[in-house]
Design an enzyme around this catalytic site. Structure first.
Site, PDB file in Angstrom:
ATOM      1  NE  ARG A   1      -3.728   0.088   2.189  1.00 19.64           N
ATOM      2  CZ  ARG A   1      -4.325   0.684   3.210  1.00 19.64           C
ATOM      3  NH1 ARG A   1      -4.193   0.195   4.420  1.00 19.64           N
ATOM      4  NH2 ARG A   1      -5.061   1.759   3.030  1.00 19.64           N
ATOM      5  CB  CYS A   2       4.156   1.977   1.280  1.00 20.73           C
ATOM      6  SG  CYS A   2       5.512   3.159   1.294  1.00 20.73           S
TER       7      CYS A   2
END
Length: 115
Positions: free
Chosen positions: A10-11
């Site tokens: 998700r980063c």
């Protein structure tokens, strides 16, 4: 020699670092550290390779940092590492390791120095 990335999909920086490795023909072992956090010994070894202290690798804006009073200067290295193992959201990402070397992918290009 195996290249490992401690990755959070998700980063954006983590995704960019993984893409950078793959663009160079490297298929690293991907450890989604939020699902499979490193144990205390592994995290301690990573910190040694990074030449960092635990707080240097902590995401200080995350809720557990404040809730657990991790800014307390009296806390030991072991206590800080234990907090990171228990709450892996505190671990800055991505981390790339290769043999005895490690680099934090902020910016993603910084990992190239260890390859």
């Amino acid at each position: 020699m195996t290249v490992t990335i401690y990755h959070n999909p998700r980063c954006s920086k983590s995704r960019q670092t993984l893409a950078l490795l793959q663009e160079r023909g490297i298929e690293p072992e991907v450890v989604e550290y939020l699902k499979d956090p490193p144990d205390a010994a592994t995290l301690d070894a990573i910190l040694e390779r990074l030449k960092m202290e635990p707080r240097d690798l902590m995401r200080r804006r995350e809720e557990p940092y404040k809730a657990l009073n991790l800014q307390d200067e009296g806390l030991s290295r072991q206590a800080l590492i234990a907090a990171m193992v228990e709450h892996p959201i505190l671990i800055e990402r991505p981390i790339v390791t290769k043999g005895s070397k490690a680099a934090l992918g902020r910016p993603p290009e910084s990992v190239l120095a260890i390859l």
